[in-house]
Design an enzyme around this catalytic site. Structure first.
Site, PDB file in Angstrom:
ATOM      1  N   GLU A  27       3.268   3.453   6.157  1.00  0.00           N
ATOM      2  CA  GLU A  27       3.504   5.344   6.384  1.00  0.00           C
ATOM      3  C   GLU A  27       1.950   5.659   6.945  1.00  0.00           C
ATOM      4  O   GLU A  27       1.350   4.827   6.408  1.00  0.00           O
ATOM      5  CB  GLU A  27       3.800   5.310   4.796  1.00  0.00           C
ATOM      6  CG  GLU A  27       3.946   6.641   4.464  1.00  0.00           C
ATOM      7  CD  GLU A  27       4.687   7.319   3.486  1.00  0.00           C
ATOM      8  OE1 GLU A  27       5.106   6.702   2.926  1.00  0.00           O
ATOM      9  OE2 GLU A  27       5.037   8.447   3.218  1.00  0.00           O
ATOM     10  N   ASN A  72       8.022   9.293   2.694  1.00  0.00           N
ATOM     11  CA  ASN A  72       7.858  10.692   2.478  1.00  0.00           C
ATOM     12  C   ASN A  72       7.678  11.841   3.569  1.00  0.00           C
ATOM     13  O   ASN A  72       8.082  12.464   4.120  1.00  0.00           O
ATOM     14  CB  ASN A  72       7.077  11.533   1.001  1.00  0.00           C
ATOM     15  CG  ASN A  72       7.660  10.322  -0.380  1.00  0.00           C
ATOM     16  OD1 ASN A  72       8.919  10.057  -0.326  1.00  0.00           O
ATOM     17  ND2 ASN A  72       6.610  10.874  -1.358  1.00  0.00           N
ATOM     18  N   ASN A 172      14.686   8.826   3.800  1.00  0.00           N
ATOM     19  CA  ASN A 172      14.352   8.055   3.205  1.00  0.00           C
ATOM     20  C   ASN A 172      14.667   8.882   1.941  1.00  0.00           C
ATOM     21  O   ASN A 172      13.830  10.006   1.412  1.00  0.00           O
ATOM     22  CB  ASN A 172      12.556   8.207   3.740  1.00  0.00           C
ATOM     23  CG  ASN A 172      11.688   7.306   2.611  1.00  0.00           C
ATOM     24  OD1 ASN A 172      10.972   6.325   2.652  1.00  0.00           O
ATOM     25  ND2 ASN A 172      11.399   8.459   1.579  1.00  0.00           N
ATOM     26  N   GLU A 173      14.657   8.075   0.830  1.00  0.00           N
ATOM     27  CA  GLU A 173      14.415   8.625  -0.379  1.00  0.00           C
ATOM     28  C   GLU A 173      14.923  10.325  -0.551  1.00  0.00           C
ATOM     29  O   GLU A 173      14.497  10.815  -0.954  1.00  0.00           O
ATOM     30  CB  GLU A 173      13.093   8.330  -1.597  1.00  0.00           C
ATOM     31  CG  GLU A 173      12.858   7.240  -1.353  1.00  0.00           C
ATOM     32  CD  GLU A 173      11.370   6.865  -1.881  1.00  0.00           C
ATOM     33  OE1 GLU A 173      10.856   8.032  -2.639  1.00  0.00           O
ATOM     34  OE2 GLU A 173      11.105   6.294  -3.079  1.00  0.00           O
ATOM     35  N   TYR A 244       8.744   1.328  -8.342  1.00  0.00           N
ATOM     36  CA  TYR A 244       7.464   0.682  -8.217  1.00  0.00           C
ATOM     37  C   TYR A 244       7.872  -0.204  -9.908  1.00  0.00           C
ATOM     38  O   TYR A 244       8.652   1.007 -10.657  1.00  0.00           O
ATOM     39  CB  TYR A 244       6.950   1.689  -7.861  1.00  0.00           C
ATOM     40  CG  TYR A 244       6.916   1.867  -7.015  1.00  0.00           C
ATOM     41  CD1 TYR A 244       6.103   0.937  -6.078  1.00  0.00           C
ATOM     42  CD2 TYR A 244       7.962   2.695  -6.080  1.00  0.00           C
ATOM     43  CE1 TYR A 244       6.122   1.166  -4.128  1.00  0.00           C
ATOM     44  CE2 TYR A 244       8.103   3.153  -4.522  1.00  0.00           C
ATOM     45  CZ  TYR A 244       7.121   2.692  -3.788  1.00  0.00           C
ATOM     46  OH  TYR A 244       7.483   3.059  -2.380  1.00  0.00           O
ATOM     47  N   GLU A 291      11.987  -0.353   0.172  1.00  0.00           N
ATOM     48  CA  GLU A 291      10.300  -0.034  -1.469  1.00  0.00           C
ATOM     49  C   GLU A 291       9.747  -1.035  -2.375  1.00  0.00           C
ATOM     50  O   GLU A 291      10.725  -0.956  -3.356  1.00  0.00           O
ATOM     51  CB  GLU A 291      10.056   1.381  -0.976  1.00  0.00           C
ATOM     52  CG  GLU A 291       9.399   1.659  -0.245  1.00  0.00           C
ATOM     53  CD  GLU A 291       9.192   3.514  -0.114  1.00  0.00           C
ATOM     54  OE1 GLU A 291       8.580   3.814  -1.363  1.00  0.00           O
ATOM     55  OE2 GLU A 291       9.676   4.169   0.916  1.00  0.00           O
ATOM     56  N   GLN A 345       2.837  -0.539   0.098  1.00  0.00           N
ATOM     57  CA  GLN A 345       2.891  -1.016   1.853  1.00  0.00           C
ATOM     58  C   GLN A 345       1.762  -2.075   2.279  1.00  0.00           C
ATOM     59  O   GLN A 345       1.973  -2.440   1.320  1.00  0.00           O
ATOM     60  CB  GLN A 345       2.865   0.978   2.032  1.00  0.00           C
ATOM     61  CG  GLN A 345       3.489   1.500   1.712  1.00  0.00           C
ATOM     62  CD  GLN A 345       3.381   2.645   2.154  1.00  0.00           C
ATOM     63  OE1 GLN A 345       2.052   2.864   3.015  1.00  0.00           O
ATOM     64  NE2 GLN A 345       3.762   3.663   1.613  1.00  0.00           N
TER      65      GLN A 345
HETATM   66  O1  AHR Z   1       5.037   4.248  -0.597  1.00  0.00           O
HETATM   67  C1  AHR Z   1       4.755   5.077  -1.592  1.00  0.00           C
HETATM   68  C2  AHR Z   1       6.308   6.397  -1.493  1.00  0.00           C
HETATM   69  O2  AHR Z   1       7.128   5.807  -2.147  1.00  0.00           O
HETATM   70  C3  AHR Z   1       6.746   6.872  -0.483  1.00  0.00           C
HETATM   71  O3  AHR Z   1       6.241   7.977   0.049  1.00  0.00           O
HETATM   72  C4  AHR Z   1       8.092   7.173  -1.125  1.00  0.00           C
HETATM   73  O4  AHR Z   1       9.147   6.542   0.184  1.00  0.00           O
HETATM   74  C5  AHR Z   1       8.019   6.318  -1.875  1.00  0.00           C
HETATM   75  O5  AHR Z   1       8.473   7.945  -3.165  1.00  0.00           O
END
Ligand code: AHR
Length: 499
Positions: A27, A72, A172-173, A244, A291, A345
């Protein structure tokens, strides 16, 4: 010693773990691009500013696809800012990460860079401030051969051959309050559907990923997923999942992250099944876990406006790599539904690979379980029946103390067992009957374990935590039964050859 019994048969497998299951993500965030993969003037940089040492490291990871440009960042990004002569590209505020975006690096540079890495691209279109027309024009720029405004612009920009990006994320999200242009599931479903239609009119061969829930902790989960799918079932090929994990204070909960990920996948797979039935569809939508990682979410905006601030530079411990290994097993064991998964990432930002501006690189503890699993791409993940003693956790209740996955690479004749032993004080004897494969011989057993769970690699000590050869040899009896000892708190990769 804990006893774990596993039953497999070579003719029964979950699915094939394709290379896309070992994908990742770059990103425009922190030092992922600038002072990460792209650093003109670095002694290792090629004529385009790509660091060759980083490329080599990524090549070694055998990554399937690399998702780009966000995240993001995507939701307020105009891809047109990142093409053409570099000195004419506008400098903008990146509002997602409070950074200065010079746009020196854009889709053409990314396509050139991924080629060097031997990876494919998972593109993404801005559905925050962007619109369906921008998305269609991006597909035309990237995939149309020639003879139109945008394809000829790509050629004029030095790329005669199309980039041929076959997988695209529809935003995205978009469920997240942190997202620029957040929407309700109905609004997103409609916008994403219209965007999908116009993108496919440009290139009917593309595959599309709809935004699913950005975490299980958001109140709209899993209703968001159902609604979005009802709008998009016939238009999307995949639904995304993001998650995450971090240590929230209890190691046992943290070690059980694999269990949470598994129930997330099963819930969303069920939701897909529900909508498929409701819409009387004959097609199957699959899952893209695009992700996933361990991420200690610190403050992300407490810095002045600047280019490439040091953001999200988590340094991973041995404990993190064990948790990570458990997550890898869960992804493998669900490869019938999860066809793509991006480690988020790849460089500097919550990443397995860290770089120093003007200096070297080091590999984080999490690099190793990823590479071990990616080395098995193309293999069949075996259906396993595992009877593991359980462990009590405050967050999830009783969970299996050993998480494992078995993968068979037929052409090589190699069976790999991946296993996390999350028992703190007990070794576990993992017994599996491999009789259906015929005679097998032991090849290797590498383990990650140690007394200091908080040990980390760094520029000063790049090899402090590494997989090493196990102290004990598995027992292979004449009837094809294998017994492997997994030390307490360990990540194990054990290989056997079918004779
Ligand atoms: O990977 C970091 C961030 O986590 C990304 O930009 C977003 O998509 C997620 O919230």
């Amino acid at each position: 010693m804990k006893q774990v019994k596993c039953v497999v048969d070579k003719d029964f497998y979950v699915g094939t773990a394709g290379t896309e299951l070992f994908s990742s993500f770059i990103e425009h965030l922190g030092r992922a691009v600038y002072n990460g993969i792209y650093e003109p003037g670095h002694p290792q940089a090629d004529s385009r500013g790509f660091r060759k040492d980083v490329i080599q490291c990524i090549k070694d990871m055998q990554i399937g696809l690399i998702r780009y440009p966000g995240g993001n960042f995507l939701s307020n990004y105009d891809w047109k800012d990142g093409i053409g002569p570099k000195d004419k590209r506008p400098v903008r505020l990146d509002l997602a990460w409070k950074s200065i975006e010079t746009n020196e690096f854009g889709i053409d540079e990314f396509a050139d860079w991924t080629k060097e890495c031997g990876a494919g691209i998972m593109g993404a279109v801005n559905l925050g401030t962007g619109n369906p027309k921008d998305a269609a024009e991006l597909v035309e720029y990237c995939n149309h051969p020639s003879g139109t405004y945008w394809s000829d612009m790509r050629i004029a920009n030095g790329h005669k051959d199309p980039h041929n990006i076959k997988v695209w994320c529809l935003g995205n999200e978009m469920d997240g309050p942190w997202q620029i242009g957040q929407m309700t599931s109905d609004d997103y479903g409609k916008k994403a559907r219209e965007t999908a239609k116009i993108m496919r009119l440009v290139d009917p061969s593309i595959k599309l990923v709809a935004c699913g829930s950005s975490t299980t902790r958001i109140p709209t989960y899993p209703e968001w997923d159902r609604t979005v799918l009802e709008h998009l079932y016939e238009y999307a090929d995949y639904l995304s999942l993001h998650r995450y994990y971090e240590n929230e204070g209890n190691d046992d909960d943290f070690l059980a992250s694999f269990y949470d990920m598994d129930s997330f996948i099963k819930t969303i797979a069920g939701t897909v099944g529900y909508v498929k039935a409701k819409t009387r569809s004959k097609k199957q939508v699959f899952l893209s876990f695009d992700e996933w990682n361990i991420w200690y979410m610190q403050n992300q905006t407490d810095h002045p406006w600047q280019k490439a601030p040091e953001l999200l530079e988590d340094n991973y411990s041995l404990l993190d790599s064990l948790v990570f290994g458990g997550l890898v097993c869960t992804l493998l064991n669900n490869c019938d539904m999860v066809k793509m998964a991006c480690l988020a990432q790849l460089v500097n930002v919550i990443a397995p690979v860290m770089t120093k501006p003007g200096g070297g690189i080091f590999k984080q503890t999490t690099y190793y379980p990823f590479v071990q699993a990616a080395g098995c791409a193309g293999g069949k993940v075996l259906k396993t029946f595992v009877n593991s003693p359980e462990k009590e956790t405050p967050m999830y209740g009783a969970v299996p103390g050993v998480q494992s996955s078995l993968i068979y690479q037929e052409e090589k004749g190699v069976i790999t067992l991946f296993a996390l032993n999350s028992f703190n004080n007990d070794s576990a004897e993992f017994s599996v009957d491999l009789r259906s494969f015929g005679e097998v011989e032991f090849l290797s057993h590498s383990e990650m374990s140690g007394t200091d769970l908080h040990a980390k690699n760094s520029f000063a000590e790049p090899e402090k935590v590494l997989p090493r050869e196990a102290m004990t040899m598995p027992v292979v009896d004449s009837a094809g039964k294998i017994s492997v000892v997994l030390p307490p708190l360990s990540w194990n990769t054990v290989k056997f050859r079918v004779k």
